[in-house]
Scaffold this motif. Structure first.
Motif, PDB file in Angstrom:
ATOM      1  N   GLN A 327       5.680 -37.520  30.706  1.00 24.53           N
ATOM      2  CA  GLN A 327       5.227 -36.189  31.118  1.00 24.53           C
ATOM      3  C   GLN A 327       3.991 -36.239  32.005  1.00 24.53           C
ATOM      4  O   GLN A 327       3.515 -35.200  32.452  1.00 24.53           O
ATOM      5  CB  GLN A 327       4.984 -35.308  29.892  1.00 24.53           C
ATOM      6  CG  GLN A 327       3.771 -35.689  29.053  1.00 24.53           C
ATOM      7  CD  GLN A 327       3.694 -34.885  27.766  1.00 24.53           C
ATOM      8  OE1 GLN A 327       4.310 -35.257  26.769  1.00 24.53           O
ATOM      9  NE2 GLN A 327       2.941 -33.802  27.767  1.00 24.53           N
ATOM     10  N   ALA A 328       3.477 -37.466  32.241  1.00 23.73           N
ATOM     11  CA  ALA A 328       2.425 -37.649  33.237  1.00 23.73           C
ATOM     12  C   ALA A 328       1.145 -36.883  32.920  1.00 23.73           C
ATOM     13  O   ALA A 328       0.591 -36.184  33.753  1.00 23.73           O
ATOM     14  CB  ALA A 328       2.923 -37.279  34.622  1.00 23.73           C
ATOM     15  N   THR A 329       0.671 -37.045  31.692  1.00 21.31           N
ATOM     16  CA  THR A 329      -0.651 -36.512  31.355  1.00 21.31           C
ATOM     17  C   THR A 329      -1.703 -37.406  31.998  1.00 21.31           C
ATOM     18  O   THR A 329      -1.631 -38.627  31.873  1.00 21.31           O
ATOM     19  CB  THR A 329      -0.860 -36.504  29.834  1.00 21.31           C
ATOM     20  OG1 THR A 329       0.218 -35.800  29.217  1.00 21.31           O
ATOM     21  CG2 THR A 329      -2.172 -35.836  29.469  1.00 21.31           C
ATOM     22  N   ILE A 404      -6.119 -30.136  27.658  1.00 15.29           N
ATOM     23  CA  ILE A 404      -4.891 -30.690  28.225  1.00 15.29           C
ATOM     24  C   ILE A 404      -4.147 -31.522  27.176  1.00 15.29           C
ATOM     25  O   ILE A 404      -2.910 -31.525  27.143  1.00 15.29           O
ATOM     26  CB  ILE A 404      -5.197 -31.482  29.518  1.00 15.29           C
ATOM     27  CG1 ILE A 404      -5.649 -30.508  30.615  1.00 15.29           C
ATOM     28  CG2 ILE A 404      -3.979 -32.269  29.986  1.00 15.29           C
ATOM     29  CD1 ILE A 404      -4.622 -29.437  30.993  1.00 15.29           C
ATOM     30  N   ASP A 405      -4.885 -32.183  26.297  1.00 20.36           N
ATOM     31  CA  ASP A 405      -4.210 -32.896  25.203  1.00 20.36           C
ATOM     32  C   ASP A 405      -3.430 -31.929  24.314  1.00 20.36           C
ATOM     33  O   ASP A 405      -2.277 -32.194  23.935  1.00 20.36           O
ATOM     34  CB  ASP A 405      -5.228 -33.673  24.361  1.00 20.36           C
ATOM     35  CG  ASP A 405      -5.574 -35.023  24.965  1.00 20.36           C
ATOM     36  OD1 ASP A 405      -5.004 -35.369  26.025  1.00 20.36           O
ATOM     37  OD2 ASP A 405      -6.410 -35.745  24.387  1.00 20.36           O
ATOM     38  N   VAL A 406      -4.066 -30.838  23.961  1.00 22.26           N
ATOM     39  CA  VAL A 406      -3.391 -29.831  23.134  1.00 22.26           C
ATOM     40  C   VAL A 406      -2.126 -29.333  23.831  1.00 22.26           C
ATOM     41  O   VAL A 406      -1.055 -29.242  23.227  1.00 22.26           O
ATOM     42  CB  VAL A 406      -4.356 -28.660  22.839  1.00 22.26           C
ATOM     43  CG1 VAL A 406      -3.601 -27.414  22.374  1.00 22.26           C
ATOM     44  CG2 VAL A 406      -5.389 -29.079  21.801  1.00 22.26           C
ATOM     45  N   ALA A 408      -0.495 -30.884  26.177  1.00 24.03           N
ATOM     46  CA  ALA A 408       0.449 -31.996  26.323  1.00 24.03           C
ATOM     47  C   ALA A 408       1.329 -32.099  25.079  1.00 24.03           C
ATOM     48  O   ALA A 408       2.538 -32.336  25.179  1.00 24.03           O
ATOM     49  CB  ALA A 408      -0.291 -33.309  26.566  1.00 24.03           C
ATOM     50  N   VAL A 409       0.731 -31.923  23.919  1.00 25.48           N
ATOM     51  CA  VAL A 409       1.510 -31.975  22.680  1.00 25.48           C
ATOM     52  C   VAL A 409       2.457 -30.774  22.615  1.00 25.48           C
ATOM     53  O   VAL A 409       3.634 -30.914  22.273  1.00 25.48           O
ATOM     54  CB  VAL A 409       0.596 -31.990  21.442  1.00 25.48           C
ATOM     55  CG1 VAL A 409       1.436 -32.097  20.173  1.00 25.48           C
ATOM     56  CG2 VAL A 409      -0.395 -33.139  21.512  1.00 25.48           C
ATOM     57  N   ARG A 412       5.284 -31.381  24.953  1.00 22.95           N
ATOM     58  CA  ARG A 412       6.169 -32.422  24.418  1.00 22.95           C
ATOM     59  C   ARG A 412       7.039 -31.861  23.293  1.00 22.95           C
ATOM     60  O   ARG A 412       8.211 -32.229  23.148  1.00 22.95           O
ATOM     61  CB  ARG A 412       5.292 -33.584  23.922  1.00 22.95           C
ATOM     62  CG  ARG A 412       5.972 -34.703  23.169  1.00 22.95           C
ATOM     63  CD  ARG A 412       6.919 -35.560  23.992  1.00 22.95           C
ATOM     64  NE  ARG A 412       6.301 -36.291  25.093  1.00 22.95           N
ATOM     65  CZ  ARG A 412       6.887 -37.304  25.744  1.00 22.95           C
ATOM     66  NH1 ARG A 412       8.089 -37.740  25.375  1.00 22.95           N
ATOM     67  NH2 ARG A 412       6.308 -37.881  26.757  1.00 22.95           N
ATOM     68  N   ALA A 413       6.456 -30.942  22.509  1.00 15.57           N
ATOM     69  CA  ALA A 413       7.188 -30.364  21.373  1.00 15.57           C
ATOM     70  C   ALA A 413       8.155 -29.277  21.815  1.00 15.57           C
ATOM     71  O   ALA A 413       8.866 -28.719  20.988  1.00 15.57           O
ATOM     72  CB  ALA A 413       6.199 -29.801  20.354  1.00 15.57           C
TER      73      ALA A 413
END
Lengths: 552, 552
Positions: A327-329, A404-406, A408-409, A412-413
């Motif tokens: 997903q290219a984070t 962005i981490d939040v 990203a998850v 992904r979900a």
């Protein structure tokens, strides 16, 4: 006994070697690298030049000796693998110190050659003051030049991650820096308007940023180099760092008849197998499947490379580990700012014909009343029908990586913007807000999809239609201090209810404020009172970012 | 025209009032609060005492006037709602300044009374130097006492969020502080071993921490108070702050015949409706349904209160907004440390009879070679069969909020530990690692569930069985500098492969190192070589945390 040969000793290759040994004590594992080092911290190179990382040794995560000692892996550096005979299952290795070549057979072969720098055919680029910045020797040479020649001016070509980090490192050494970027923006992983704060901070930190500018030729002078640019300018400099992007290193794979994908990367299946039996490939050299577009893509990032290495190791030893989508984070520090993204950008969605909606918010990184809070400028891209998150980008001084981490998850979900409304994130005044940045983005996007708000974009405000009126609900001092929008009607939010009689029910009001929050209240007041209205998403802050994009 | 009455003007109540106005311009909205302020930043109170938040006004997010101006909400402060007549749909309001009462009817009534402090029946507690810390007047009084009496010693009773924040604030003012906590740990939202770093930092910052200690009585002296403790000790102090927890304020709701749940909170359905028609309730006063256990629970947190307020507002105006479950994500700053959690704790899972597995990791907050990296001590709880995440806790100096936020989203999404392996999180050396803390936790947990590793816990190492041998694979200097484990065999990882002949195949080796990473390599080496082994999850760092828990 299985013999596993690994070509390339950084990220994916090194991860695979360590994992393979953990899975099997019997396997014979040999890892080759053409350079003098394996498993070094390539992401740390600019930071050692700039001085953030003091000790050069800190970058050498493993040595051939430590790999042997801990993992019983035979690491052969200065060893270039020049040919693969897939039928015979052998590779040819050239010892770059002795210039001797030898052949060695494999049961399983892992290609982790990485990427090579894009170096366009620019006359004069091959000189003693021009370097890439991808290896320890690159870094050492740059440091040496800087010290030996007391470099006063350096030029970086390319405003991607490495280019930006190199610029910052050079400025930390008080070297004057010109950054040449062919595109109208740096960090092309984010959309152009999201890059404008980076342009501002580069200039604020004394960088001579030249966007839309290409290097055409280089000539050597007595004390340095003279660069000729595509706009006719000439530029004297003492050090030239090229960071014009990378492309998969596929030459070796091609020699084995391995299929190359349409993106130019090695094609692999979800087991990281290439088209040729018993040959696996991972990392920057391979083609990933993008999580959002489901299309092949080149995504040269360390995290996916490491995880692919783990998977490939398991599978070479008979496992059935699946590597899914990428997903290219990504994130980049640019002086006081961080810019980060995950999933697709707007330009990528446009390119792939994916329908999307977008909103902007600019809330504080933590409770506004607690010191140190900084705005987080967040762009959220999502499916207009389902609300599924397609991508997110953020820029600011604080809390960018977290948001962005939040997201990203969440991406992904397979979460939707409605899910973002209900996320429960850490809240205490030093860390967040009871309604976090991500919740607020969820509120705005969900309001939109539920039909509780209709939005417009900056473009609509810049060029309104005849039946539209731009209504700015900020207070007059804000207009004076921060800037006004040409032709906008100004009625502060707190007096709007009393001044509705000044409005025209035949018009559509495009409402804006500083970040979109007051405009939302005004929008609801208007439509609940029978007026036609739209809220300009992200307010004047977004307006500024978009306008600056065109000025760059 | 709908008349909405709201009892309580902070968090849930204020959110509901603003949202209701945004949804309807016609509704009549009246908000009552018994205190002099509404919509104040109650989470900021300790930080104004300590000085982090300089301006008192920064805590007053809205005033009755600003609420009226912006949202056309009639805010009545100093107004205590004393009775509800649900049949007549009226409430009785007492103006605390005039002592006059009046009755007013409602179409919809929202109860957002919050929680009241637990104040056990401790003799002498009612004195002029003892305060809670829940309101602006509480804060003002504490500040006044500190200034007027030049307080040199203060005592805080209760080591929850407010107690810990009060302790830090007082220490910032150079006041000597004793913290009394009845439980054997502070911050009971996390498990005892995860609180031990907090105990250490409290003591390092000069706090006289007394765990397992109760306040029995208070007597006034000439210059302050004398406290009698349950261990027979007496303690002279000049200021006493009580923060012994809260319980739902249900007195008003009970007067209306509203059902109270078994936890003692107001029972509501997912539309935030109480058992009585047209009466809604939100916030600290209501019973939440815990996301993990699916059981009713009291979860007095600002984020859920705000979101419940939004939902209730929509529903009072005819909407159908569902508030789901609460997962209780929380964080607390304690000097240099942050401690945070989401989902269930181990003790909660035990209490509810939920099967779980647990692992610990202690990776660096970002690339170890980049300055400022700090260990993140993370505990992950998950279902032993499916790997579904049940809870997470983290403590450390950097990046704690980010990791718990990431895990909060993963938990909310129903992700498993296998999903954590593949998360793509922001990586650049200042922000993370190519294998982030959360990925590593996912690797360890997934390895366990896939049977690639067998683990043991600290308790097994402290008291091994006769057929077990504790094997510490750290290097001898680490044992000297950091501490050794009694009776453990020490073979450094890098010489283990050469010294396997020293081991006994009839034994089971409980392998440990500093954080569990080298022990994992050693474990795999041992089992791949035919030995029986287990890896002590989290290594010596977890060992220390668990041991200290028993010492507290």
């Amino acid at each position: 006994m299985t013999r596993i040969l690994i070509v390339g000793g950084v990220a994916g290759g090194a991860s695979a070697a360590a994992r393979a040994r953990r899975m099997s004590e019997e396997a014979e594992i040999i890892m080759f690298d053409r350079g003098p080092y394996v498993s070094f911290a390539n992401c740390g190179l600019p930071y050692h030049i700039g001085g953030d990382i003091e000790l050069r040794d800190a970058l050498l995560l493993q040595t051939p000796e430590s790999f042997k000692q801990r993992f019983n892996v035979d690491v052969r550096v200065h060893s270039e693998v020049t040919h693969i005979d897939a039928a015979a299952k052998t590779i040819t290795v050239k010892d770059l110190q002795t210039q001797q070549s030898y052949s060695i057979s494999y049961d399983k072969l892992l290609l982790s050659p990485g990427a090579v720098s894009v170096r366009p055919n620019i006359p004069g680029l091959d000189n003693a003051r021009t370097f890439g910045l991808r290896t320890i020797p690159d870094m050492d040479q740059i440091k040496t030049i800087i010290q030996q020649h007391s470099v006063q001016h350096a030029t970086v070509v390319g405003g991607g991650y490495i280019g930006l980090e190199a610029v910052e490192a050079l400025r930390q050494l008080n070297i004057n820096v010109t950054l040449l970027e062919l595109a109208p923006q740096v960090m092309t992983a984010v959309d152009p308007e999201m890059a404008t704060p980076l342009h501002q901070t580069l200039r604020d930190h004394g960088v001579d940023l030249r966007l839309g500018t290409a290097l055409e030729s280089v000539s050597e002078t007595e004390n340095g180099l003279t660069l000729s640019l595509n706009n006719g300018d000439r530029l004297d400099t003492e050090l030239l760092i090229t960071a014009m992007g990378v492309k998969p290193d596929t030459s070796l794979a091609e020699s084995a008849g391995v299929n190359i994908g349409k993106t130019g990367g090695i094609a692999v299946n979800e087991a990281m197998q290439t088209s040729v039996s018993d040959i696996y490939a991972v990392g920057d050299a391979v083609e990933h499947i993008d999580l959002v577009t489901q299309q092949p893509a080149l995504i040269p990032l360390a995290g996916p490379a490491n995880r692919q290495g783990r998977s490939a190791a398991d599978n070479m030893l008979g496992g059935q580990k699946i590597y899914g989508h990428t997903q290219a984070t990504a994130i980049c520090r640019v002086f006081n700012l961080a810019a980060a993204c995950t999933g697709s950008s707007e330009k990528s969605l446009l390119k792939h014909g994916v329908a999307y909606e977008k909103i902007y918010v600019h809330p504080m990184s933590h409770a506004g009343y607690f010191p140190g809070a900084k705005p987080v400028s967040l762009k959220l891209l999502f499916a207009p029908d389902t609300g599924v998150i397609l991508g997110a980008q953020a820029v600011g001084e604080d809390g960018i990586d977290k948001r962005i981490d939040v997201l990203a998850v969440a991406l992904r979900a397979g979460m939707t913007v409605f899910d973002l409304e209900t996320l429960e994130l850490c809240y205490a005044p030093p860390y967040g807000s009871a309604k976090d940045v991500v919740n607020l983005a969820g509120f705005v996007a969900s309001n939109l999809l539920r039909g509780e708000i209709d939005i417009c974009q900056v473009e609509d405000i810049i060029d309104p239609q005849p039946h539209q009126v731009v209504l700015d609900v900020r207070n007059p001092p804000e207009l004076e201090n921060v800037g006004a929008i040409n032709g906008a009607l100004n009625i502060p939010l707190d007096s709007l209810r009393d001044r509705l009689n000044e409005l025209d029910r035949s018009k559509e009001y495009l409402v804006t404020c500083m970040v979109g929050l007051r405009a939302h209240v005004a929008y609801r007041l208007l439509v609940n009172s029978g007026f036609k209205a739209k809220n300009m998403t992200g307010g004047f802050k977004t307006y500024q970012m978009v306008k600056q994009q065109f000025k760059a």
